[in-house]
Motif scaffolding. Structure first.
Motif, PDB file in Angstrom:
ATOM      1  N   ARG A  16      17.880 107.535-127.732  1.00 25.09           N
ATOM      2  CA  ARG A  16      16.771 107.401-128.182  1.00 25.09           C
ATOM      3  C   ARG A  16      16.051 108.741-128.056  1.00 25.09           C
ATOM      4  O   ARG A  16      15.940 109.113-126.922  1.00 25.09           O
ATOM      5  CB  ARG A  16      15.973 106.383-127.532  1.00 25.09           C
ATOM      6  N   LYS A  17      15.704 109.466-129.124  1.00 26.80           N
ATOM      7  CA  LYS A  17      15.293 110.740-129.267  1.00 26.80           C
ATOM      8  C   LYS A  17      16.007 111.696-128.294  1.00 26.80           C
ATOM      9  O   LYS A  17      17.383 111.731-128.532  1.00 26.80           O
ATOM     10  CB  LYS A  17      13.697 110.691-128.483  1.00 26.80           C
ATOM     11  N   ALA A  18      15.654 112.309-127.269  1.00 22.82           N
ATOM     12  CA  ALA A  18      16.162 113.149-126.516  1.00 22.82           C
ATOM     13  C   ALA A  18      16.854 112.394-125.349  1.00 22.82           C
ATOM     14  O   ALA A  18      17.834 113.158-124.727  1.00 22.82           O
ATOM     15  CB  ALA A  18      15.611 114.471-125.911  1.00 22.82           C
ATOM     16  N   GLU A  19      16.974 111.390-125.063  1.00 21.22           N
ATOM     17  CA  GLU A  19      17.483 110.800-123.906  1.00 21.22           C
ATOM     18  C   GLU A  19      18.748 109.879-124.413  1.00 21.22           C
ATOM     19  O   GLU A  19      18.932 108.991-125.236  1.00 21.22           O
ATOM     20  CB  GLU A  19      16.574 109.588-123.314  1.00 21.22           C
ATOM     21  N   THR A  20      19.898 110.121-123.508  1.00 26.47           N
ATOM     22  CA  THR A  20      21.051 109.393-123.793  1.00 26.47           C
ATOM     23  C   THR A  20      21.598 108.579-122.690  1.00 26.47           C
ATOM     24  O   THR A  20      21.206 109.145-121.434  1.00 26.47           O
ATOM     25  CB  THR A  20      22.300 110.237-124.138  1.00 26.47           C
ATOM     26  N   VAL A  21      21.833 107.389-122.650  1.00 24.80           N
ATOM     27  CA  VAL A  21      22.078 106.339-121.616  1.00 24.80           C
ATOM     28  C   VAL A  21      23.546 105.918-121.800  1.00 24.80           C
ATOM     29  O   VAL A  21      23.751 105.412-122.819  1.00 24.80           O
ATOM     30  CB  VAL A  21      21.282 105.420-121.529  1.00 24.80           C
ATOM     31  N   VAL A  22      24.729 106.060-120.804  1.00 25.90           N
ATOM     32  CA  VAL A  22      26.080 105.540-120.984  1.00 25.90           C
ATOM     33  C   VAL A  22      26.104 104.396-119.879  1.00 25.90           C
ATOM     34  O   VAL A  22      25.625 104.534-118.963  1.00 25.90           O
ATOM     35  CB  VAL A  22      26.945 106.818-120.524  1.00 25.90           C
ATOM     36  N   VAL A  23      26.441 103.419-120.549  1.00 28.15           N
ATOM     37  CA  VAL A  23      26.705 102.297-119.752  1.00 28.15           C
ATOM     38  C   VAL A  23      28.048 101.575-119.625  1.00 28.15           C
ATOM     39  O   VAL A  23      28.926 101.753-120.622  1.00 28.15           O
ATOM     40  CB  VAL A  23      26.127 101.164-120.290  1.00 28.15           C
ATOM     41  N   LYS A  24      28.795 101.610-118.482  1.00 27.39           N
ATOM     42  CA  LYS A  24      30.330 101.359-118.468  1.00 27.39           C
ATOM     43  C   LYS A  24      30.218  99.883-118.910  1.00 27.39           C
ATOM     44  O   LYS A  24      29.338  98.899-118.708  1.00 27.39           O
ATOM     45  CB  LYS A  24      30.758 101.526-116.896  1.00 27.39           C
ATOM     46  N   ALA A  25      31.523  99.632-119.657  1.00 30.61           N
ATOM     47  CA  ALA A  25      31.657  98.420-120.078  1.00 30.61           C
ATOM     48  C   ALA A  25      32.979  97.483-119.599  1.00 30.61           C
ATOM     49  O   ALA A  25      33.789  98.396-119.256  1.00 30.61           O
ATOM     50  CB  ALA A  25      31.766  98.272-121.761  1.00 30.61           C
ATOM     51  N   ASP A  26      32.947  96.222-119.403  1.00 34.10           N
ATOM     52  CA  ASP A  26      33.902  95.555-118.938  1.00 34.10           C
ATOM     53  C   ASP A  26      34.212  94.331-119.934  1.00 34.10           C
ATOM     54  O   ASP A  26      33.095  93.453-120.181  1.00 34.10           O
ATOM     55  CB  ASP A  26      33.932  95.006-117.532  1.00 34.10           C
ATOM     56  N   GLY A  27      35.260  94.393-120.694  1.00 34.38           N
ATOM     57  CA  GLY A  27      35.213  93.200-121.605  1.00 34.38           C
ATOM     58  C   GLY A  27      36.071  92.001-121.526  1.00 34.38           C
ATOM     59  O   GLY A  27      37.352  92.429-121.025  1.00 34.38           O
ATOM     60  N   ALA A  28      35.954  91.011-121.923  1.00 37.56           N
ATOM     61  CA  ALA A  28      36.912  89.885-121.973  1.00 37.56           C
ATOM     62  C   ALA A  28      37.966  90.059-122.937  1.00 37.56           C
ATOM     63  O   ALA A  28      39.134  89.602-122.730  1.00 37.56           O
ATOM     64  CB  ALA A  28      36.201  88.554-122.120  1.00 37.56           C
ATOM     65  N   ILE A  29      37.853  90.739-124.029  1.00 38.18           N
ATOM     66  CA  ILE A  29      38.671  91.189-125.086  1.00 38.18           C
ATOM     67  C   ILE A  29      38.886  92.536-125.088  1.00 38.18           C
ATOM     68  O   ILE A  29      37.994  93.350-125.275  1.00 38.18           O
ATOM     69  CB  ILE A  29      38.163  90.496-126.676  1.00 38.18           C
ATOM     70  N   ILE A  30      40.049  92.982-124.930  1.00 37.07           N
ATOM     71  CA  ILE A  30      40.535  94.343-125.008  1.00 37.07           C
ATOM     72  C   ILE A  30      41.545  94.557-125.890  1.00 37.07           C
ATOM     73  O   ILE A  30      42.699  93.897-125.512  1.00 37.07           O
ATOM     74  CB  ILE A  30      40.855  94.947-123.414  1.00 37.07           C
ATOM     75  N   ALA A  31      41.516  95.478-126.796  1.00 40.66           N
ATOM     76  CA  ALA A  31      42.605  95.623-127.799  1.00 40.66           C
ATOM     77  C   ALA A  31      42.513  96.990-128.572  1.00 40.66           C
ATOM     78  O   ALA A  31      41.671  97.647-128.471  1.00 40.66           O
ATOM     79  CB  ALA A  31      42.333  94.356-129.081  1.00 40.66           C
ATOM     80  N   ASN A  32      43.613  97.102-128.950  1.00 46.33           N
ATOM     81  CA  ASN A  32      43.903  98.313-129.910  1.00 46.33           C
ATOM     82  C   ASN A  32      44.153  97.954-131.208  1.00 46.33           C
ATOM     83  O   ASN A  32      44.666  98.841-132.050  1.00 46.33           O
ATOM     84  CB  ASN A  32      44.971  99.309-129.279  1.00 46.33           C
ATOM     85  N   ASP A  33      43.688  96.755-131.571  1.00 44.26           N
ATOM     86  CA  ASP A  33      44.008  96.498-133.050  1.00 44.26           C
ATOM     87  C   ASP A  33      42.518  96.312-133.773  1.00 44.26           C
ATOM     88  O   ASP A  33      41.780  95.281-133.311  1.00 44.26           O
ATOM     89  CB  ASP A  33      44.596  95.111-133.198  1.00 44.26           C
ATOM     90  N   GLY A  34      42.267  97.111-134.472  1.00 45.73           N
ATOM     91  CA  GLY A  34      40.839  97.272-135.244  1.00 45.73           C
ATOM     92  C   GLY A  34      40.551  95.909-135.837  1.00 45.73           C
ATOM     93  O   GLY A  34      39.290  95.523-135.821  1.00 45.73           O
ATOM     94  N   GLN A  35      41.414  95.517-136.841  1.00 46.10           N
ATOM     95  CA  GLN A  35      41.106  94.363-137.535  1.00 46.10           C
ATOM     96  C   GLN A  35      40.957  93.103-136.486  1.00 46.10           C
ATOM     97  O   GLN A  35      40.059  92.290-136.879  1.00 46.10           O
ATOM     98  CB  GLN A  35      42.228  94.070-138.457  1.00 46.10           C
ATOM     99  N   LEU A  36      41.738  92.902-135.632  1.00 45.52           N
ATOM    100  CA  LEU A  36      41.599  91.821-134.705  1.00 45.52           C
ATOM    101  C   LEU A  36      40.323  91.837-133.932  1.00 45.52           C
ATOM    102  O   LEU A  36      39.496  90.792-134.051  1.00 45.52           O
ATOM    103  CB  LEU A  36      42.663  92.004-133.388  1.00 45.52           C
TER     104      LEU A  36
END
Length: 58
Positions: A16-36
């Motif tokens: 937002r404007k000049a500020e960047t916030v990075v949030v670490k994520a932990d997901g229930a679904i982790i995949a390398n298949d973009g369509q899935l």
């Protein structure tokens, strides 16, 4: 949901404007298949952030 082929796949970056916030994520679904993972997002299973080259078209 995390897409492992993305750069920094376990982080969400918000800007937002000049500020960047990075949030670490932990997901229930982790995949390398973009369509899935796109289908899982369309089915309401979570929030998805993919690289701009990925498409969510059906």
């Amino acid at each position: 949901m995390l897409y492992t082929l993305a750069d920094n796949w376990n982080e969400f970056s918000f800007k937002r404007k000049a500020e960047t916030v990075v949030v670490k994520a932990d997901g229930a679904i982790i995949a390398n298949d973009g369509q899935l993972i796109c289908q899982a997002a369309r089915d309401g299973l979570g929030i998805l952030a993919q690289p701009p080259t990925s498409s969510m078209t059906t």
